[in-house]
Design a protein around this motif. Structure first.
Motif, mmCIF file in Angstrom:
data_model
loop_
_atom_site.group_PDB
_atom_site.id
_atom_site.type_symbol
_atom_site.label_atom_id
_atom_site.label_comp_id
_atom_site.label_asym_id
_atom_site.label_seq_id
_atom_site.Cartn_x
_atom_site.Cartn_y
_atom_site.Cartn_z
ATOM 1 N N UNK A 24 0.836 -1.202 0.000
ATOM 2 C CA UNK A 24 0.000 0.000 0.000
ATOM 3 C C UNK A 24 0.873 1.254 0.000
ATOM 4 N N UNK A 25 1.939 1.233 0.785
ATOM 5 C CA UNK A 25 2.800 2.417 0.916
ATOM 6 C C UNK A 25 3.471 2.783 -0.404
ATOM 7 N N UNK A 26 3.835 1.778 -1.219
ATOM 8 C CA UNK A 26 4.510 2.072 -2.486
ATOM 9 C C UNK A 26 3.534 2.151 -3.653
ATOM 10 N N UNK A 27 2.228 2.056 -3.346
ATOM 11 C CA UNK A 27 1.224 2.312 -4.361
ATOM 12 C C UNK A 27 0.831 1.143 -5.225
ATOM 13 N N UNK A 28 1.162 -0.089 -4.816
ATOM 14 C CA UNK A 28 0.750 -1.256 -5.596
ATOM 15 C C UNK A 28 -0.726 -1.554 -5.402
ATOM 16 N N UNK A 29 -1.224 -1.370 -4.198
ATOM 17 C CA UNK A 29 -2.640 -1.577 -3.896
ATOM 18 C C UNK A 29 -3.142 -0.363 -3.118
ATOM 19 N N UNK A 62 9.664 -4.342 -7.547
ATOM 20 C CA UNK A 62 8.380 -3.674 -7.339
ATOM 21 C C UNK A 62 8.113 -2.586 -8.379
ATOM 22 N N UNK A 63 9.152 -1.896 -8.839
ATOM 23 C CA UNK A 63 8.939 -0.861 -9.857
ATOM 24 C C UNK A 63 8.405 -1.471 -11.142
ATOM 25 N N UNK A 64 8.963 -2.621 -11.538
ATOM 26 C CA UNK A 64 8.489 -3.303 -12.747
ATOM 27 C C UNK A 64 7.052 -3.769 -12.578
ATOM 28 N N UNK A 65 6.746 -4.312 -11.400
ATOM 29 C CA UNK A 65 5.377 -4.783 -11.134
ATOM 30 C C UNK A 65 4.387 -3.623 -11.171
ATOM 31 N N UNK A 66 4.769 -2.508 -10.544
ATOM 32 C CA UNK A 66 3.878 -1.347 -10.514
ATOM 33 C C UNK A 66 3.623 -0.820 -11.918
ATOM 34 N N UNK A 67 4.663 -0.757 -12.735
ATOM 35 C CA UNK A 67 4.500 -0.286 -14.114
ATOM 36 C C UNK A 67 3.575 -1.218 -14.888
ATOM 37 N N UNK A 68 3.736 -2.507 -14.682
ATOM 38 C CA UNK A 68 2.893 -3.474 -15.379
ATOM 39 C C UNK A 68 1.430 -3.327 -14.958
ATOM 40 N N UNK A 69 1.193 -3.216 -13.644
ATOM 41 C CA UNK A 69 -0.176 -3.101 -13.149
ATOM 42 C C UNK A 69 -0.870 -1.868 -13.723
ATOM 43 N N UNK A 70 -0.127 -0.800 -13.928
ATOM 44 C CA UNK A 70 -0.719 0.460 -14.375
ATOM 45 C C UNK A 70 -0.746 0.608 -15.893
ATOM 46 N N UNK A 71 -0.111 -0.330 -16.617
ATOM 47 C CA UNK A 71 -0.004 -0.191 -18.073
ATOM 48 C C UNK A 71 -0.217 -1.536 -18.769
ATOM 49 N N UNK A 72 -1.274 -2.237 -18.383
ATOM 50 C CA UNK A 72 -1.486 -3.567 -18.924
ATOM 51 C C UNK A 72 -2.130 -3.514 -20.303
#
Length: 267
Positions: A24-29, A62-72
């Motif tokens: 949550x803190x890094x914005x994944x959820x 986590x940066x790669x995961x976050x980018x993927x979640x936001x740009x699928x």
């Protein structure tokens, strides 16, 4: 029920509460908050945890995961799968090499464990050997592990620790009269396929003697090799050096240690 509490999420996904808070803190959820500030997760958010869990198992950051979640897109999903396959192939190659090295190390341990040792001096023809070194004076054998670690760092951890390590230490002829401090350069043999090395032990004849037990025997073994070279009419081509095959890394029983002392000679 349209929402789940953080405890339910932690249990279902087997993710610690600290990890969920970190996501949550890094914005994944982004769970919603009740008036009492308790977190609530909507079912629509759960796909994110499915994806996060899978990609973390594959060591994506986590940066790669976050980018993927936001740009699928289908394109980015295919690219992610292709990258995953590449990573798996790399892991298979790394683990295959690791397995091969472990099998070789086990075989070497068994070879020296069964080696008949009678204290006799022999003459061995040996090929050229490339070596990497830590050129620092070693005051006692108890310091050798410190310098061995330096060698491992210098070789990018390519020198194994258990079995197959060929840890070597020179014993300069002019220091063998000392009871302690007769060691000098710590070195190890380097594959000849590697271009970077510090020096070469020349091809030729080497006097050799093996012993079992504590390393304090090396000084006496080196003196015996020098005496034998003189008796046979040979000139020393190198300083004596010891090669540790089995030592404290493989066994706590010093009687199981196996060490070879070599001396290069020429007519």
């Amino acid at each position: 029920m349209k929402t789940l509490k953080i405890g339910d999420i932690s249990k279902i996904y087997q993710i610690s509460l600290d990890s969920l808070r970190y996501y949550e803190r890094i914005g994944l959820i982004k769970p919603t908050r009740q008036s009492n500030q308790y977190r609530e997760y909507e079912y629509v958010d759960l796909w994110k945890l499915n994806v996060i869990k899978q990609l973390r198992l594959l060591n994506f950051d986590f940066d790669t995961i976050k980018h993927y979640l936001n740009n699928r897109t289908l394109t980015s999903s295919k690219a992610m799968l292709e990258e995953t396959v590449t990573r798996i192939d790399e892991d298979i190659a790394r683990l295959t090499a690791l397995k091969r090295g472990l099998i070789e190390s086990k075989a070497i341990i068994e070879t020296y464990e069964k080696l008949p040792i009678d204290g006799r001096i022999s003459i061995k023809p040996l090929p050229e050997r490339h070596c990497i070194q830590v050129a620092e004076m070693v005051q006692s054998f108890s310091q050798v592990d410190y310098y061995f670690r330096k060698l491992q760092l210098k070789s990018n951890d390519q020198i194994p620790l258990i079995g197959n390590k060929t840890l070597c230490v020179f014993m300069p002829k002019d220091r063998l009269h000392l009871a302690e401090g007769f060691y000098s350069t710590v070195f190890s043999f380097h594959p000849t396929s590697h271009r970077e090395f510090d020096f070469v032990l020349p091809a030729g004849s080497y006097l050799s003697v093996f012993y079992r037990g504590d390393h304090h025997q090396s000084r006496e073994a080196a003196l015996h090799l020098l005496e034998e070279a003189h008796r046979l009419g040979y000139q020393p081509m190198t300083d004596p050096f010891e090669i540790c095959y089995l030592d404290i890394h493989e066994t706590s029983d010093k009687s199981e240690y196996v060490t070879e002392v070599q001396l290069g000679i020429r007519a």
